[in-house]
Scaffold this motif. Sequence first.
Motif, short mmCIF file in Angstrom:
data_model
loop_
_atom_site.label_atom_id
_atom_site.label_comp_id
_atom_site.label_asym_id
_atom_site.label_seq_id
_atom_site.Cartn_x
_atom_site.Cartn_y
_atom_site.Cartn_z
N GLY A 198 31.47 39.37 45.06
CA GLY A 198 31.30 38.23 45.95
C GLY A 198 32.54 37.90 46.74
O GLY A 198 32.82 36.72 46.99
N GLY A 199 33.29 38.92 47.14
CA GLY A 199 34.48 38.68 47.96
C GLY A 199 35.66 38.14 47.19
O GLY A 199 36.61 37.64 47.79
N ARG A 200 35.62 38.17 45.90
CA ARG A 200 36.77 37.70 45.14
C ARG A 200 37.13 38.72 44.08
O ARG A 200 36.31 39.51 43.63
CB ARG A 200 36.46 36.35 44.49
CG ARG A 200 35.43 36.44 43.42
CD ARG A 200 35.10 35.07 42.87
NE ARG A 200 34.42 35.17 41.59
CZ ARG A 200 33.83 34.15 40.99
NH1 ARG A 200 33.84 32.96 41.53
NH2 ARG A 200 33.25 34.32 39.82
N GLU A 201 38.40 38.68 43.71
CA GLU A 201 38.94 39.63 42.74
C GLU A 201 39.54 38.88 41.57
O GLU A 201 40.30 37.93 41.76
CB GLU A 201 40.02 40.49 43.41
CG GLU A 201 40.78 41.37 42.45
CD GLU A 201 41.86 42.18 43.14
OE1 GLU A 201 41.84 42.25 44.39
OE2 GLU A 201 42.71 42.75 42.45
N THR A 202 39.21 39.32 40.38
CA THR A 202 39.82 38.79 39.17
C THR A 202 40.44 39.93 38.40
O THR A 202 39.79 40.97 38.23
CB THR A 202 38.78 38.07 38.29
OG1 THR A 202 38.19 37.02 39.04
CG2 THR A 202 39.45 37.50 37.05
N GLN A 203 41.66 39.78 37.98
CA GLN A 203 42.34 40.85 37.27
C GLN A 203 42.37 40.59 35.76
O GLN A 203 42.51 39.45 35.33
CB GLN A 203 43.76 41.04 37.82
CG GLN A 203 43.73 41.49 39.27
CD GLN A 203 45.00 42.18 39.71
OE1 GLN A 203 45.97 42.26 38.97
NE2 GLN A 203 45.00 42.68 40.94
N TYR A 245 41.86 32.63 48.26
CA TYR A 245 41.65 31.85 47.05
C TYR A 245 42.89 31.93 46.19
O TYR A 245 43.78 32.74 46.43
CB TYR A 245 40.41 32.30 46.28
CG TYR A 245 40.35 33.77 45.95
CD1 TYR A 245 39.60 34.65 46.74
CD2 TYR A 245 41.02 34.29 44.84
CE1 TYR A 245 39.53 35.98 46.44
CE2 TYR A 245 40.96 35.63 44.54
CZ TYR A 245 40.21 36.47 45.34
OH TYR A 245 40.14 37.81 45.04
N GLN A 295 44.29 31.62 41.99
CA GLN A 295 43.89 31.74 40.59
C GLN A 295 44.99 31.21 39.68
O GLN A 295 46.17 31.21 40.04
CB GLN A 295 43.63 33.20 40.23
CG GLN A 295 42.55 33.86 41.05
CD GLN A 295 42.43 35.34 40.75
OE1 GLN A 295 43.38 35.98 40.32
NE2 GLN A 295 41.25 35.89 40.98
N TYR A 343 46.35 31.78 35.63
CA TYR A 343 46.31 32.62 34.44
C TYR A 343 47.14 31.97 33.35
O TYR A 343 48.13 31.27 33.62
CB TYR A 343 46.88 34.01 34.72
CG TYR A 343 46.05 34.89 35.63
CD1 TYR A 343 46.02 34.70 37.01
CD2 TYR A 343 45.31 35.94 35.10
CE1 TYR A 343 45.25 35.52 37.83
CE2 TYR A 343 44.55 36.78 35.92
CZ TYR A 343 44.53 36.55 37.27
OH TYR A 343 43.78 37.37 38.08
N ARG A 368 38.59 28.55 45.69
CA ARG A 368 38.59 29.11 47.04
C ARG A 368 39.28 28.16 48.02
O ARG A 368 39.42 26.97 47.75
CB ARG A 368 37.15 29.36 47.50
CG ARG A 368 36.42 30.40 46.68
CD ARG A 368 35.01 30.60 47.21
NE ARG A 368 34.25 31.51 46.39
CZ ARG A 368 34.23 32.83 46.54
NH1 ARG A 368 34.96 33.39 47.48
NH2 ARG A 368 33.49 33.58 45.74
#
Lengths: 114, 113
Positions: free
Chosen positions: A98-103, B32, B34, B36, B51
């Motif tokens: 969905g156009g997002r990246e999580t690492q 966006y 994030q 952690y 976002r």
Amino acid sequence: DAGITQSPRHKVTETGTPVTLRCHQTENHRYMYWYRQDPGHGLRLIHYSYGVKDTDKGEVSDGYSVSRSKTEDFLLTLESATSSQTSVYFCAISERTGGRETQYFGPGTRLLVL
Amino acid sequence: SQKIEQNSEALNIQEGKTATLTCNYTNYSPAYLQWYRQDPGRGPVFLLLIRENEKEKRKERLKVTFDTTLKQSLFHITASQPADSATYLCALFNQTGANNLFFGTGTRLTVIP
């Protein structure tokens, strides 16, 4: 650690020797990354891969090379280790939806170059 | 130059209080941001994503805000517990360039019983 293992977990080596760190993932992710983490610098990207045999440089790639011959393995090589490469190295995979990246990160490898 | 700055290297608060951590950035255009969590000897673990068009995001005792005008994100832990003690990293996904995810240096939070 999202199915990511790193080996070795700890290594002591001497200046001028080659060193290879291995990252292994079990979930068939396309994107894999190598970071180093140092006090005052945070996580800095060394190299990343977006598929088998597809790699690119990150922010601090000098003195490092990578290879990815299989989806599950991403190798980081220090061609001739220097004391400035003493660090903690993290491998990561990413999920892009969905156009997002999580690492998701592995447990890390602590490398000491004497 | 591009920078991601987290307000302080270390933050100590009393158990039960709200911890507020700050992430400021310059010369990025994040799609966006994030947060952690990283415990000693472990890799970072993803907590929350917000976002650019969202003002606030919540997850249990965690709340994140994102102000693209101020170029700042705030990360709140309410009713903090000693188990919340860890280093918290912000990371932003830049809209331009091939290498898109950039990390701050982190804030080490200690919750005192």
